[in-house]
Motif scaffolding. Sequence first.
Motif, PDB file in Angstrom:
ATOM      1  N   UNK A  60       0.846  -1.188   0.000  1.00  0.00           N
ATOM      2  CA  UNK A  60       0.000   0.000   0.000  1.00  0.00           C
ATOM      3  C   UNK A  60       0.882   1.238   0.000  1.00  0.00           C
ATOM      4  N   UNK A  61       0.624   2.153  -0.925  1.00  0.00           N
ATOM      5  CA  UNK A  61       1.346   3.424  -0.985  1.00  0.00           C
ATOM      6  C   UNK A  61       0.364   4.544  -0.682  1.00  0.00           C
ATOM      7  N   UNK A  62       0.659   5.300   0.386  1.00  0.00           N
ATOM      8  CA  UNK A  62      -0.155   6.461   0.748  1.00  0.00           C
ATOM      9  C   UNK A  62       0.781   7.639   0.904  1.00  0.00           C
ATOM     10  N   UNK A  63       0.799   8.507  -0.076  1.00  0.00           N
ATOM     11  CA  UNK A  63       1.729   9.642  -0.040  1.00  0.00           C
ATOM     12  C   UNK A  63       3.153   9.133  -0.054  1.00  0.00           C
ATOM     13  N   UNK A  64       3.940   9.515   0.946  1.00  0.00           N
ATOM     14  CA  UNK A  64       5.322   9.037   1.038  1.00  0.00           C
ATOM     15  C   UNK A  64       5.414   7.720   1.799  1.00  0.00           C
ATOM     16  N   UNK A  65       4.326   7.276   2.359  1.00  0.00           N
ATOM     17  CA  UNK A  65       4.299   6.085   3.206  1.00  0.00           C
ATOM     18  C   UNK A  65       4.102   4.825   2.364  1.00  0.00           C
ATOM     19  N   UNK A  66       4.917   3.805   2.616  1.00  0.00           N
ATOM     20  CA  UNK A  66       4.824   2.515   1.932  1.00  0.00           C
ATOM     21  C   UNK A  66       4.644   1.433   2.992  1.00  0.00           C
ATOM     22  N   UNK A  67       3.601   0.636   2.842  1.00  0.00           N
ATOM     23  CA  UNK A  67       3.321  -0.418   3.809  1.00  0.00           C
ATOM     24  C   UNK A  67       3.231  -1.760   3.104  1.00  0.00           C
ATOM     25  N   UNK A  68       3.704  -2.794   3.748  1.00  0.00           N
ATOM     26  CA  UNK A  68       3.509  -4.169   3.293  1.00  0.00           C
ATOM     27  C   UNK A  68       2.774  -4.874   4.418  1.00  0.00           C
ATOM     28  N   UNK A  69       1.554  -5.318   4.131  1.00  0.00           N
ATOM     29  CA  UNK A  69       0.738  -5.941   5.168  1.00  0.00           C
ATOM     30  C   UNK A  69       0.219  -7.294   4.711  1.00  0.00           C
ATOM     31  N   UNK A  70      -0.017  -8.162   5.679  1.00  0.00           N
ATOM     32  CA  UNK A  70      -0.634  -9.460   5.437  1.00  0.00           C
ATOM     33  C   UNK A  70      -2.054  -9.386   5.963  1.00  0.00           C
ATOM     34  N   UNK A  71      -3.000  -9.861   5.180  1.00  0.00           N
ATOM     35  CA  UNK A  71      -4.399  -9.881   5.590  1.00  0.00           C
ATOM     36  C   UNK A  71      -4.579 -11.031   6.580  1.00  0.00           C
ATOM     37  N   UNK A  72      -4.946 -10.702   7.804  1.00  0.00           N
ATOM     38  CA  UNK A  72      -5.172 -11.725   8.831  1.00  0.00           C
ATOM     39  C   UNK A  72      -6.641 -12.112   8.934  1.00  0.00           C
ATOM     40  N   UNK A  73      -7.510 -11.127   8.794  1.00  0.00           N
ATOM     41  CA  UNK A  73      -8.949 -11.371   8.895  1.00  0.00           C
ATOM     42  C   UNK A  73      -9.664 -10.478   7.900  1.00  0.00           C
ATOM     43  N   UNK A  74     -10.892 -10.816   7.608  1.00  0.00           N
ATOM     44  CA  UNK A  74     -11.681 -10.065   6.645  1.00  0.00           C
ATOM     45  C   UNK A  74     -12.833  -9.359   7.347  1.00  0.00           C
ATOM     46  N   UNK A  75     -13.174  -8.203   6.837  1.00  0.00           N
ATOM     47  CA  UNK A  75     -14.325  -7.454   7.354  1.00  0.00           C
ATOM     48  C   UNK A  75     -14.909  -6.647   6.208  1.00  0.00           C
ATOM     49  N   UNK A  76     -16.226  -6.564   6.187  1.00  0.00           N
ATOM     50  CA  UNK A  76     -16.877  -5.749   5.168  1.00  0.00           C
ATOM     51  C   UNK A  76     -17.584  -4.553   5.781  1.00  0.00           C
ATOM     52  N   UNK A  77     -17.402  -4.385   7.091  1.00  0.00           N
ATOM     53  CA  UNK A  77     -17.961  -3.228   7.787  1.00  0.00           C
ATOM     54  C   UNK A  77     -16.842  -2.533   8.548  1.00  0.00           C
ATOM     55  N   UNK A  78     -16.913  -1.215   8.600  1.00  0.00           N
ATOM     56  CA  UNK A  78     -15.891  -0.423   9.271  1.00  0.00           C
ATOM     57  C   UNK A  78     -16.221  -0.354  10.759  1.00  0.00           C
ATOM     58  N   UNK A  79     -15.256  -0.715  11.575  1.00  0.00           N
ATOM     59  CA  UNK A  79     -15.459  -0.698  13.012  1.00  0.00           C
ATOM     60  C   UNK A  79     -14.455   0.216  13.680  1.00  0.00           C
ATOM     61  N   UNK A  80     -14.265   0.057  14.986  1.00  0.00           N
ATOM     62  CA  UNK A  80     -13.291   0.881  15.696  1.00  0.00           C
ATOM     63  C   UNK A  80     -11.866   0.575  15.254  1.00  0.00           C
ATOM     64  N   UNK A  81     -10.958   1.498  15.516  1.00  0.00           N
ATOM     65  CA  UNK A  81      -9.569   1.354  15.088  1.00  0.00           C
ATOM     66  C   UNK A  81      -8.932   0.106  15.676  1.00  0.00           C
ATOM     67  N   UNK A  82      -9.264  -0.239  16.905  1.00  0.00           N
ATOM     68  CA  UNK A  82      -8.673  -1.432  17.521  1.00  0.00           C
ATOM     69  C   UNK A  82      -9.091  -2.692  16.768  1.00  0.00           C
ATOM     70  N   UNK A  83     -10.327  -2.740  16.295  1.00  0.00           N
ATOM     71  CA  UNK A  83     -10.787  -3.888  15.505  1.00  0.00           C
ATOM     72  C   UNK A  83     -10.126  -3.882  14.132  1.00  0.00           C
ATOM     73  N   UNK A  84      -9.921  -2.703  13.568  1.00  0.00           N
ATOM     74  CA  UNK A  84      -9.298  -2.602  12.247  1.00  0.00           C
ATOM     75  C   UNK A  84      -7.853  -3.080  12.285  1.00  0.00           C
ATOM     76  N   UNK A  85      -7.138  -2.783  13.368  1.00  0.00           N
ATOM     77  CA  UNK A  85      -5.738  -3.201  13.474  1.00  0.00           C
ATOM     78  C   UNK A  85      -5.605  -4.710  13.576  1.00  0.00           C
ATOM     79  N   UNK A  86      -6.653  -5.391  14.001  1.00  0.00           N
ATOM     80  CA  UNK A  86      -6.623  -6.850  14.101  1.00  0.00           C
ATOM     81  C   UNK A  86      -6.821  -7.513  12.737  1.00  0.00           C
ATOM     82  N   UNK A  87      -7.159  -6.738  11.711  1.00  0.00           N
ATOM     83  CA  UNK A  87      -7.399  -7.302  10.385  1.00  0.00           C
ATOM     84  C   UNK A  87      -6.121  -7.559   9.609  1.00  0.00           C
ATOM     85  N   UNK A  88      -5.005  -6.966  10.022  1.00  0.00           N
ATOM     86  CA  UNK A  88      -3.765  -7.090   9.256  1.00  0.00           C
ATOM     87  C   UNK A  88      -2.555  -7.088  10.176  1.00  0.00           C
ATOM     88  N   UNK A  89      -1.415  -7.501   9.595  1.00  0.00           N
ATOM     89  CA  UNK A  89      -0.138  -7.439  10.303  1.00  0.00           C
ATOM     90  C   UNK A  89       0.883  -6.864   9.320  1.00  0.00           C
TER      91      UNK A  89
END
Length: 134
Positions: A60-89
């Motif tokens: 993922x490239x966002x501006x100057x930021x480059x991230x490489x993440x692994x999908x750990x879990x799937x979600x189709x609804x947006x939840x709190x940030x703590x739940x979102x962080x559990x979706x990837x590593x």
Amino acid sequence: MNDRHDNVPTEVRADVWLWAARFFKTRSIAKQAIASGKIDVNGGGCKAAKLLHAGDMLKISRGEERLEVEVLALADKRGPASAAQALYRESEASRLAREAQREQRRLVGVQAPRQRPDKHARRELRRLKDRHET
């Protein structure tokens, strides 16, 4: 009757997952990022409707930021940030590279982006130039 918690998706559209994982504020911004080639899935390109599965690797490239993440879990609804962080590593290499880049920017001292002069500043510049020409 199906319990709401039994409806865990096995695949989710890329734009929906990026939005649910809070990488982008809206689905349309996530869609634009995908369309402009800022998202790669498993080393290849991506389209907004690409179905993601657990275990997929994203770049993922966002501006100057480059991230490489692994999908750990799937979600189709947006939840709190703590739940979102559990979706990837984020990969260790990606995290270290981002921290090094952040430190580099701090040391260099990022300057504020230049703004175009407004009406009054333009008039002042013209006055100064006219004084020096005569």
